[in-house]
Design a protein around this motif. Structure first.
Motif, short mmCIF file in Angstrom:
data_model
loop_
_atom_site.label_atom_id
_atom_site.label_comp_id
_atom_site.label_asym_id
_atom_site.label_seq_id
_atom_site.Cartn_x
_atom_site.Cartn_y
_atom_site.Cartn_z
N GLY A 11 6.59 -14.67 -20.96
CA GLY A 11 5.39 -14.11 -21.57
C GLY A 11 5.49 -14.03 -23.08
O GLY A 11 4.57 -14.46 -23.80
N ALA A 12 6.62 -13.54 -23.57
CA ALA A 12 6.80 -13.41 -25.01
C ALA A 12 6.87 -14.78 -25.68
O ALA A 12 6.32 -14.98 -26.77
CB ALA A 12 8.07 -12.61 -25.31
N ALA A 13 7.54 -15.74 -25.03
CA ALA A 13 7.67 -17.07 -25.62
C ALA A 13 6.32 -17.76 -25.71
O ALA A 13 5.98 -18.40 -26.72
CB ALA A 13 8.65 -17.91 -24.81
N VAL A 14 5.51 -17.67 -24.66
CA VAL A 14 4.19 -18.30 -24.65
C VAL A 14 3.29 -17.65 -25.70
O VAL A 14 2.53 -18.32 -26.39
CB VAL A 14 3.58 -18.24 -23.24
CG1 VAL A 14 2.12 -18.68 -23.27
CG2 VAL A 14 4.38 -19.11 -22.28
N THR A 15 3.39 -16.34 -25.82
CA THR A 15 2.62 -15.64 -26.84
C THR A 15 2.97 -16.14 -28.24
O THR A 15 2.11 -16.21 -29.12
CB THR A 15 2.86 -14.12 -26.75
OG1 THR A 15 2.44 -13.65 -25.47
CG2 THR A 15 2.11 -13.36 -27.84
N ALA A 16 4.25 -16.51 -28.43
CA ALA A 16 4.69 -17.02 -29.73
C ALA A 16 4.38 -18.49 -29.91
O ALA A 16 4.77 -19.08 -30.92
CB ALA A 16 6.19 -16.79 -29.87
N GLY A 17 3.68 -19.10 -28.94
CA GLY A 17 3.23 -20.47 -29.09
C GLY A 17 4.11 -21.51 -28.45
O GLY A 17 3.92 -22.71 -28.67
N HIS A 26 3.61 -21.48 -12.78
CA HIS A 26 2.60 -22.37 -13.32
C HIS A 26 1.58 -21.62 -14.18
O HIS A 26 0.84 -22.24 -14.94
CB HIS A 26 1.86 -23.09 -12.18
CG HIS A 26 1.15 -24.34 -12.58
ND1 HIS A 26 1.50 -25.07 -13.71
CD2 HIS A 26 0.11 -25.00 -12.02
CE1 HIS A 26 0.70 -26.11 -13.81
NE2 HIS A 26 -0.16 -26.10 -12.81
N MET A 27 1.57 -20.30 -14.08
CA MET A 27 0.52 -19.51 -14.72
C MET A 27 0.48 -19.73 -16.23
O MET A 27 -0.59 -19.98 -16.79
CB MET A 27 0.74 -18.03 -14.43
CG MET A 27 -0.29 -17.10 -15.09
SD MET A 27 0.03 -15.37 -14.71
CE MET A 27 1.62 -15.14 -15.53
N ASP A 28 1.61 -19.65 -16.91
CA ASP A 28 1.61 -19.78 -18.36
C ASP A 28 1.09 -21.13 -18.80
O ASP A 28 0.36 -21.23 -19.79
CB ASP A 28 3.03 -19.56 -18.91
CG ASP A 28 3.54 -18.15 -18.63
OD1 ASP A 28 2.75 -17.21 -18.74
OD2 ASP A 28 4.72 -18.01 -18.29
N ASN A 29 1.47 -22.18 -18.09
CA ASN A 29 1.02 -23.52 -18.47
C ASN A 29 -0.48 -23.69 -18.24
O ASN A 29 -1.15 -24.40 -18.98
CB ASN A 29 1.80 -24.58 -17.70
CG ASN A 29 3.23 -24.70 -18.22
OD1 ASN A 29 3.53 -24.29 -19.33
ND2 ASN A 29 4.11 -25.25 -17.41
N ARG A 30 -1.02 -23.04 -17.21
CA ARG A 30 -2.47 -23.10 -16.99
C ARG A 30 -3.20 -22.46 -18.17
O ARG A 30 -4.17 -23.00 -18.68
CB ARG A 30 -2.84 -22.39 -15.69
CG ARG A 30 -2.56 -23.19 -14.43
CD ARG A 30 -3.34 -22.62 -13.26
NE ARG A 30 -2.95 -21.25 -12.94
CZ ARG A 30 -2.05 -20.91 -12.03
NH1 ARG A 30 -1.44 -21.85 -11.34
NH2 ARG A 30 -1.76 -19.66 -11.79
N GLU A 31 -2.71 -21.28 -18.58
CA GLU A 31 -3.37 -20.57 -19.68
C GLU A 31 -3.25 -21.36 -20.99
O GLU A 31 -4.18 -21.43 -21.77
CB GLU A 31 -2.77 -19.18 -19.82
CG GLU A 31 -3.06 -18.28 -18.62
CD GLU A 31 -2.39 -16.92 -18.76
OE1 GLU A 31 -1.58 -16.75 -19.68
OE2 GLU A 31 -2.69 -16.03 -17.93
N THR A 32 -2.08 -21.97 -21.21
CA THR A 32 -1.89 -22.75 -22.43
C THR A 32 -2.81 -23.95 -22.45
O THR A 32 -3.42 -24.27 -23.47
CB THR A 32 -0.42 -23.22 -22.52
OG1 THR A 32 0.43 -22.08 -22.56
CG2 THR A 32 -0.20 -24.05 -23.77
N LYS A 33 -2.94 -24.63 -21.32
CA LYS A 33 -3.83 -25.78 -21.25
C LYS A 33 -5.27 -25.37 -21.52
O LYS A 33 -6.01 -26.07 -22.22
CB LYS A 33 -3.71 -26.49 -19.90
CG LYS A 33 -4.52 -27.80 -19.84
CD LYS A 33 -4.29 -28.51 -18.53
CE LYS A 33 -4.95 -29.89 -18.56
NZ LYS A 33 -6.39 -29.84 -18.81
N GLN A 34 -5.68 -24.25 -20.97
CA GLN A 34 -7.03 -23.78 -21.19
C GLN A 34 -7.29 -23.54 -22.69
O GLN A 34 -8.36 -23.89 -23.21
CB GLN A 34 -7.30 -22.52 -20.38
CG GLN A 34 -7.37 -22.75 -18.88
CD GLN A 34 -7.38 -21.46 -18.08
OE1 GLN A 34 -7.32 -20.37 -18.66
NE2 GLN A 34 -7.44 -21.56 -16.77
N ARG A 35 -6.32 -22.97 -23.35
CA ARG A 35 -6.47 -22.73 -24.79
C ARG A 35 -6.55 -24.05 -25.56
O ARG A 35 -7.35 -24.22 -26.47
CB ARG A 35 -5.31 -21.88 -25.32
CG ARG A 35 -5.33 -20.44 -24.88
CD ARG A 35 -4.44 -19.59 -25.78
NE ARG A 35 -3.07 -20.04 -25.72
CZ ARG A 35 -2.15 -19.59 -24.89
NH1 ARG A 35 -2.49 -18.66 -23.99
NH2 ARG A 35 -0.92 -20.02 -24.93
#
Length: 405
Positions: free
Chosen positions: A155-161, A393-402
């Motif tokens: 979560g923290a890593a994805v938040t940091a991009g 897979h959740m983080d990658n879904r959210e990243t793709k949406q962004r």
């Protein structure tokens, strides 16, 4: 707080005491002595493709956080395969190297990558560390990669991009076994008989196994181990291995209390050897070699001797090394491992995001297929203390949406 940071080119630029204050309970591979030996014996360095560049964060002049880091000029020894990404850069006339990674060289073992002092607030320091790493983009570094951190950091890593990449390893868990026979009793009858038969065949071939720890690991056993280590790499890769004899000699001299050496003998002559590291966090199988081909010898030395030792020492887990579906049928459960990636060029970052979005479901499917063929019997399976499978897979879904917006 007056945070500031520096990237140091050798770990001796921070004292052992200062580093160790941050690396408590971080596992044997993140100890100052282990990382320092890699550097002093030139197993890492610019000539090897692993140029040390460790991140240190200070509050005033006191180190409060650190990340082991390296400038990489290739992707060898990482166990997170990104050669296709490098090729894509090349095809468009850009260079993927050098890149920066936070990892333990040649060691695909999950563990903390951001080492923290006890009194600091983790979320604050993580944010600052991410900002510090981003400054590498100004130094002709293409990207930043964090390899084999804990899954909980996603979560923290994805938040940091960062983009999250998922892979699967196999790990043995200690379910409060008191004896090796307790582990055998948890297996299906067929697997239990197969394991016992394998040991009987080794005995019939006059093979005996000895385990050495601490001061009992004498010079002859050390020398024989290194001969075996070299043989493994000569067979597989045509070279003597990434790690030098001087590195292992230094390891035996300074970390013997954290080492298990298994030696196999046939007719009282040494024929194979496996080296493990351990501490309170678990047992980690790392290096193996054999001078002869004997059915079942690899599994005995690298897996079953490790399991026996872990039970005797009440180790919570045993990580036998990366890859290998054959581990499943010997009681090693699939676990997710992750890496995080930030490519400083937005177009390439977006392309890798799409690649990972497509790759992750295959990894999830592989995980579930492996879990379906675990060799435990129906009586034991309901007692497995496995946590609810995370939605990796959740983080990658959210990243793709962004990215798609």
């Amino acid at each position: 707080m007056a945070f500031h940071f520096s990237f140091i080119s050798k770990i001796s630029d921070i004292s052992s005491a200062q580093w160790q204050a941050l690396a408590q309970n971080a596992g044997p591979f993140l100890q100052h002595g282990f990382l320092s030996l890699l550097e002093s014996t030139e197993c890492v360095g610019e000539a090897t493709g692993w140029q040390p560049m460790h991140l240190i964060i200070y509050d005033d002049n006191v180190p409060i956080a650190a990340m082991p880091g390296y400038i990489k000029y290739d992707s060898y020894g990482e166990y997170v395969f990104d050669h296709s990404w490098a090729n894509a850069y090349h095809q468009y006339g850009y260079s993927y190297y050098p890149k920066w990674i936070s990892a333990i060289p040649f060691t695909p073992v999950t563990g903390p990558r951001l080492l923290l002092a006890d009194h600091v607030k983790e979320d604050v320091v993580r944010t600052y560390a991410a900002q510090a790493i981003d400054t590498l983009a100004q130094q002709n570094i293409s990207s930043a990669h964090i390899l084999f951190p804990p899954l909980k950091c996603a979560g923290a890593a994805v938040t940091a991009g960062y983009l999250k990449r998922v892979n699967v390893q196999f790990q043995w868990h200690n379910y409060d076994y008191q004896h090796f026979d307790d582990f055998l009793a948890a297996l299906t009858s067929r697997k239990r008989k197969a394991l016992r038969k394998s040991r009987q065949q080794l005995s019939a071939a006059n093979v005996t196994i000895k385990r050495y720890t601490g001061a009992d690991i004498s010079a002859p056993e050390q020398d024989f181990f290194y001969l075996c280590y070299q043989q493994t790499y000569l067979k597989r890769s045509g070279h003597n291995g990434y790690l030098s004899e001087g590195f292992f000699k230094g390891l035996f001299a300074t970390m013997a209390e954290n080492m298990l050496l298994v030696v196999a003998y046939q007719d009282e002559n040494p024929v194979a050897s496996a080296l493990f590291l351990y501490d309170a966090t678990g047992l980690y199988g790392r290096y193996w070699g054999s001078l002869v081909e004997i059915d079942g010898l690899h599994f005995e030395c690298c897996y079953f001797q490790g399991i026996e030792f872990a039970i005797e020492k009440k180790q919570p887990l045993f990580n036998p090394g990366t890859q290998g579906e054959h581990k499943i049928l010997r009681g090693f459960e699939p676990i997710y491992c992750v890496s995080f990636h930030k490519l400083f060029a937005p177009a390439f970052h977006h392309a890798v995001s799409n690649f990972l979005y497509q790759e992750t479901p295959a990894m999830v499917e592989y995980y579930h297929q492996a879990a379906e063929v675990l060799p435990f019997n129906n009586t034991f399976l309901p007692n497995l203390k496995t946590m609810k499978t995370p939605d990796v897979h959740m983080d990658n879904r959210e990243t793709k949406q962004r990215n798609d917006k």
